[in-house]
Design a protein around this motif. Structure first.
Motif, PDB file in Angstrom:
ATOM      1  N   ILE A   1       7.268  -8.326  20.186  1.00 17.61           N
ATOM      2  CA  ILE A   1       8.474  -8.627  19.393  1.00 17.61           C
ATOM      3  C   ILE A   1       8.070  -9.581  18.280  1.00 17.61           C
ATOM      4  N   THR A   2       8.254  -9.121  17.047  1.00 18.40           N
ATOM      5  CA  THR A   2       7.794  -9.920  15.915  1.00 18.40           C
ATOM      6  C   THR A   2       8.984 -10.494  15.134  1.00 18.40           C
ATOM      7  N   GLY A   3       8.675 -11.242  14.076  1.00 19.62           N
ATOM      8  CA  GLY A   3       9.672 -12.114  13.458  1.00 19.62           C
ATOM      9  C   GLY A   3      10.618 -11.502  12.462  1.00 19.62           C
ATOM     10  N   GLY A   4      11.575 -10.717  12.929  1.00 20.48           N
ATOM     11  CA  GLY A   4      12.645 -10.195  12.082  1.00 20.48           C
ATOM     12  C   GLY A   4      13.976 -10.378  12.791  1.00 20.48           C
ATOM     13  N   VAL A   5      15.061 -10.313  12.017  1.00 22.88           N
ATOM     14  CA  VAL A   5      16.389 -10.513  12.612  1.00 22.88           C
ATOM     15  C   VAL A   5      16.652  -9.476  13.717  1.00 22.88           C
TER      16      VAL A   5
ATOM     17  N   LEU B   1       5.885 -12.340  22.505  1.00 18.36           N
ATOM     18  CA  LEU B   1       6.547 -12.788  21.278  1.00 18.36           C
ATOM     19  C   LEU B   1       5.504 -13.342  20.316  1.00 18.36           C
ATOM     20  N   THR B   2       5.639 -13.013  19.042  1.00 14.87           N
ATOM     21  CA  THR B   2       4.826 -13.734  18.064  1.00 14.87           C
ATOM     22  C   THR B   2       5.503 -15.088  17.819  1.00 14.87           C
ATOM     23  N   GLU B   3       4.800 -15.947  17.095  1.00 14.39           N
ATOM     24  CA  GLU B   3       5.391 -17.256  16.816  1.00 14.39           C
ATOM     25  C   GLU B   3       6.717 -17.092  16.050  1.00 14.39           C
ATOM     26  N   ALA B   4       6.693 -16.191  15.056  1.00  8.32           N
ATOM     27  CA  ALA B   4       7.926 -15.968  14.282  1.00  8.32           C
ATOM     28  C   ALA B   4       8.975 -15.269  15.146  1.00  8.32           C
ATOM     29  N   GLY B   5       8.541 -14.360  16.021  1.00  5.61           N
ATOM     30  CA  GLY B   5       9.476 -13.664  16.917  1.00  5.61           C
ATOM     31  C   GLY B   5      10.224 -14.651  17.793  1.00  5.61           C
TER      32      GLY B   5
ATOM     33  N   ARG C   1      11.246 -17.432  17.101  1.00  8.28           N
ATOM     34  CA  ARG C   1      12.309 -18.160  16.390  1.00  8.28           C
ATOM     35  C   ARG C   1      13.624 -17.366  16.430  1.00  8.28           C
ATOM     36  N   PHE C   2      13.510 -16.072  16.792  1.00  8.36           N
ATOM     37  CA  PHE C   2      14.710 -15.219  16.796  1.00  8.36           C
ATOM     38  C   PHE C   2      15.240 -14.936  18.202  1.00  8.36           C
ATOM     39  N   ILE C   3      14.387 -15.013  19.212  1.00  4.72           N
ATOM     40  CA  ILE C   3      14.830 -14.684  20.572  1.00  4.72           C
ATOM     41  C   ILE C   3      13.977 -15.497  21.556  1.00  4.72           C
TER      42      ILE C   3
ATOM     43  N   ALA D   1       8.836  -4.302  14.361  1.00  2.00           N
ATOM     44  CA  ALA D   1       7.524  -4.584  13.790  1.00  2.00           C
ATOM     45  C   ALA D   1       7.706  -5.079  12.351  1.00  2.00           C
ATOM     46  N   THR D   2       7.197  -6.260  12.069  1.00  2.18           N
ATOM     47  CA  THR D   2       7.279  -6.808  10.704  1.00  2.18           C
ATOM     48  C   THR D   2       6.199  -6.174   9.812  1.00  2.18           C
ATOM     49  N   ALA D   3       6.375  -6.343   8.513  1.00  2.00           N
ATOM     50  CA  ALA D   3       5.344  -5.914   7.557  1.00  2.00           C
ATOM     51  C   ALA D   3       4.033  -6.627   7.883  1.00  2.00           C
ATOM     52  N   ASN D   4       4.157  -7.879   8.321  1.00  2.00           N
ATOM     53  CA  ASN D   4       2.974  -8.701   8.615  1.00  2.00           C
ATOM     54  C   ASN D   4       2.138  -8.112   9.754  1.00  2.00           C
ATOM     55  N   ILE D   5       2.791  -7.741  10.890  1.00  2.00           N
ATOM     56  CA  ILE D   5       2.019  -7.237  12.032  1.00  2.00           C
ATOM     57  C   ILE D   5       1.430  -5.861  11.711  1.00  2.00           C
TER      58      ILE D   5
ATOM     59  N   PRO E   1       9.274  -0.234  12.938  1.00  2.00           N
ATOM     60  CA  PRO E   1       9.359  -1.260  11.890  1.00  2.00           C
ATOM     61  C   PRO E   1      10.806  -1.563  11.496  1.00  2.00           C
ATOM     62  N   ALA E   2      11.019  -2.759  11.007  1.00  2.00           N
ATOM     63  CA  ALA E   2      12.320  -3.138  10.435  1.00  2.00           C
ATOM     64  C   ALA E   2      12.053  -4.184   9.363  1.00  2.00           C
ATOM     65  N   MET E   3      12.575  -3.946   8.192  1.00  2.00           N
ATOM     66  CA  MET E   3      12.375  -4.923   7.102  1.00  2.00           C
ATOM     67  C   MET E   3      13.271  -4.574   5.919  1.00  2.00           C
ATOM     68  N   ASN E   4      13.285  -5.453   4.956  1.00  2.18           N
ATOM     69  CA  ASN E   4      14.013  -5.247   3.700  1.00  2.18           C
ATOM     70  C   ASN E   4      13.487  -3.986   2.990  1.00  2.18           C
TER      71      ASN E   4
ATOM     72  N   GLY F   1      12.795  -3.184  -0.068  1.00  4.81           N
ATOM     73  CA  GLY F   1      11.675  -3.382  -0.999  1.00  4.81           C
ATOM     74  C   GLY F   1      10.347  -3.480  -0.252  1.00  4.81           C
ATOM     75  N   MET F   2      10.370  -4.237   0.850  1.00  3.05           N
ATOM     76  CA  MET F   2       9.153  -4.366   1.665  1.00  3.05           C
ATOM     77  C   MET F   2       8.767  -3.007   2.249  1.00  3.05           C
ATOM     78  N   TRP F   3       9.767  -2.302   2.802  1.00 10.97           N
ATOM     79  CA  TRP F   3       9.512  -1.003   3.452  1.00 10.97           C
ATOM     80  C   TRP F   3       8.906  -0.002   2.470  1.00 10.97           C
TER      81      TRP F   3
HETATM   82  C1  LIG Z   1      15.413 -15.038   8.506  1.00  8.75           C
HETATM   83  C2  LIG Z   1      14.157 -14.218   8.364  1.00  8.75           C
HETATM   84  C3  LIG Z   1      14.206 -12.870   8.559  1.00  8.75           C
HETATM   85  C4  LIG Z   1      13.070 -12.075   8.438  1.00  8.75           C
HETATM   86  N1  LIG Z   1      13.158 -10.737   8.653  1.00  8.75           N
HETATM   87  C5  LIG Z   1      12.052  -9.984   8.516  1.00  8.75           C
HETATM   88  C6  LIG Z   1      12.114  -8.583   8.759  1.00  8.75           C
HETATM   89  O1  LIG Z   1      13.150  -8.020   9.127  1.00  8.75           O
HETATM   90  N2  LIG Z   1      10.972  -7.848   8.613  1.00  8.75           N
HETATM   91  C7  LIG Z   1       9.795  -8.407   8.229  1.00  8.75           C
HETATM   92  O2  LIG Z   1       8.809  -7.683   8.094  1.00  8.75           O
HETATM   93  N3  LIG Z   1       9.716  -9.744   8.024  1.00  8.75           N
HETATM   94  C8  LIG Z   1      10.797 -10.524   8.152  1.00  8.75           C
HETATM   95  N4  LIG Z   1      10.707 -11.893   7.931  1.00  8.75           N
HETATM   96  C9  LIG Z   1       9.415 -12.467   7.565  1.00  8.75           C
HETATM   97  C10 LIG Z   1       8.550 -12.671   8.802  1.00  8.75           C
HETATM   98  O3  LIG Z   1       9.216 -13.481   9.760  1.00  8.75           O
HETATM   99  C11 LIG Z   1       7.219 -13.279   8.391  1.00  8.75           C
HETATM  100  O4  LIG Z   1       6.493 -12.357   7.619  1.00  8.75           O
HETATM  101  C12 LIG Z   1       6.402 -13.717   9.578  1.00  8.75           C
HETATM  102  O5  LIG Z   1       5.189 -14.264   9.128  1.00  8.75           O
HETATM  103  C13 LIG Z   1       6.118 -12.552  10.497  1.00  8.75           C
HETATM  104  O6  LIG Z   1       5.258 -12.973  11.550  1.00  8.75           O
HETATM  105  P1  LIG Z   1       4.926 -12.018  12.769  1.00  8.75           P
HETATM  106  O7  LIG Z   1       4.597 -10.675  12.210  1.00  8.75           O
HETATM  107  O8  LIG Z   1       3.740 -12.664  13.430  1.00  8.75           O
HETATM  108  O9  LIG Z   1       6.094 -12.034  13.668  1.00  8.75           O
HETATM  109  C14 LIG Z   1      11.840 -12.688   8.077  1.00  8.75           C
HETATM  110  C15 LIG Z   1      11.795 -14.074   7.903  1.00  8.75           C
HETATM  111  C16 LIG Z   1      12.930 -14.832   8.045  1.00  8.75           C
HETATM  112  C17 LIG Z   1      12.852 -16.316   7.869  1.00  8.75           C
END
Ligand SMILES: Cc1cc2nc3c(=O)[nH]c(=O)nc-3n(C[C@H](O)[C@H](O)[C@H](O)COP(=O)(O)O)c2cc1C
Length: 437
Positions: free
Chosen positions: A42-46, A69-73, A75-77, A123-127, A155-158, A160-162
């Protein structure tokens, strides 16, 4: 590995999701929903909040689910939510977080080996970028690199990113590794924009996990299977219709079960039930429509599973306006509908096979044997529908009848397990036939 054991049952030796089929002197152990050991990253997206629902759904289906969970993940759950829902430990990003603390030197390798499948949702763009390039900077990315299990991304993201070429190139790279991707859908995103990038719905992701994690059957993998399912409806007028008690549930479960072992399924579906994910489905209403849909697809198919409950009769005419009630007795004149199985059987090539279904309220084995012969089928699976059994029921029993006579009955089993039993039975029969050629 397929769990398909024929022999005497051993009480207490049934794995979660498995079931025994008992016939006199025989017990077949059929695969359940292919219970797996799943790592859910589970990575860091809403959309991370939706992963809790997914974890619970997978656990309820009999899978063991361990979350990372990733570190950013995180922060969400919270890990507590996930471990409470799964009954399994939840791991953090680094050795000083969560369960990774216990044995940091090898935990990532043990987890990588433990997994039958790794799914990253969301899955974030980052992972995606890290995994596409072999980076291993935290527990999840390290497990992804170390595992030999199938990997699935949701994947899930904005938008533009997608749509960014870098993200699409990373996805193409991951696909080239054999990873599966459940594409996001369109909708209003958490950032307020409208477009693509919204996490696919949780039920579809669970189905994709089932498909990607199920071992394929050699005799059915990549084969094109045409399945008919559900009731047909013959309209008397714009209000009234002639139909039957079938819901289509059995055919839908058969479509799922053939899909899971690698078949390319085309489903011709009557009734109101939802079409299964990942199955090319065409909706039909009448027997004539069902026949037309089948005839246009039959030439391209390797096999046919005729599970639909096709109306044998239709009203001689269908009125454009509602028919008003009259005085005295009223007569409905019925005519025969086309016999879909017989028509397709008459047009079959030597390399095509046909499984028919029969619903009989009496003398069912004799009726099935007669249908087998008359329509030149490879097998007929017969339901005993006396007293309303089978239609709309949760559990059912099917007895295959082949040229060798009646085979041991399968069931009573819930329809999803029964469908998997049919697919295993038929897949192994096909394999044996191919070996015997
Ligand atoms: C409120 C918030 C929402 C985010 N939503 C997304 C998202 O939906 N998709 C995405 O790829 N990154 C999103 N990000 C950016 C990621 O959290 C950021 O790239 C982070 O480094 C991802 O780390 P991870 O891939 O290790 O979880 C969001 C950031 C914040 C602060």
């Amino acid at each position: 590995m397929v769990r398909w054991v024929m022999g005497h049952s051993e009480p207490g030796s049934i794995a979660p999701g498995e079931a025994l089929i008992n016939a006199p002197g025989v017990a077949w152990r059929v695969p359940g929903a292919h219970p797996m050991q799943i790592i859910l990253g589970i990575t860091g997206g809403v959309a991370a909040y939706k992963s809790a629902d997914l974890a619970r759904l997978l656990a309820n289906q009999g899978h063991r689910v361990r979350c990372i969970l990733t570190e950013a993940g995180a922060r969400f759950i919270t890990p507590l939510t996930l471990s409470s829902l799964t009954g399994e430990p939840c791991y953090g990003a680094n050795p000083d977080q969560g369960e990774w603390r216990a044995n940091p030197s090898i935990e990532h390798i043990e987890l990588a080996r433990w997994a039958d499948l790794v799914a990253v949702v969301p899955a974030t763009a980052n992972i995606l970028g890290k995994a596409a390039n072999g980076l291993a900077s935290d527990l999840l990315s390290t497990v992804l690199l170390a595992t030999r299990a199938p990997v699935l991304w949701a994947p899930a993201m904005n938008t533009g990113m997608w749509e960014h070429p870098a993200v699409q190139a990373n996805l193409a790279r991951l696909r080239s590794f054999g990873h599966a991707v459940v594409d996001p859908g369109e909708g209003v995103l958490a950032c307020g924009e409208e477009g693509s990038g919204k996490l696919a719905d949780v039920a579809s992701i669970a189905e994709a996990i089932q498909v990607h994690g199920t071992p394929k059957l050699r005799s059915l993998n990549g084969r094109r299977i045409l399945i008919t399912s559900g009731p047909t409806r013959e309209d008397l007028d714009p209000v009234r219709t002639l139909t039957n008690r079938s819901t289509g549930a059995m055919g839908i479960e058969l479509a799922r079960a053939f899909r899971d072992v690698g078949a390319r399924v085309q489903l011709v579906l009557g009734g109101d039930l939802l079409a299964p994910w990942g199955v090319d489905t065409v909706r039909v209403r009448s027997a004539q429509e069902m026949l037309a849909a089948c005839e246009s697809r039959w030439g391209g198919a390797d096999g046919l599973v005729g599970a639909a409950a096709v109306a044998d009769q239709r009203p001689e005419s269908s009125a454009c306006e509602k028919v008003k009630k009259g005085d005295g007795p009223e007569t409905l004149v019925l005519v025969r509908t086309p016999d879909i199985l017989a028509t397709l059987s008459a047009a079959r090539r030597a390399d095509q096979w046909i499984l028919g279904f029969a619903a009989e309220s009496e003398n069912h084995l004799a009726h099935a044997a007669a249908k087998l012969q008359k329509k030149h089928l490879d097998a007929v699976l017969v339901n005993d529908v006396q007293g309303g059994r089978a239609f709309g029921a949760q559990a059912n029993t099917l007895t295959p009848v082949t040229a060798q006579g009646p085979q041991p009955p399968m069931g009573p089993l819930p329809k999803d397990q029964l469908a998997r039993a049919v697919v295993q039975w038929w897949g192994h029969r096909l394999e044996a036939t191919e070996r015997g050629r």
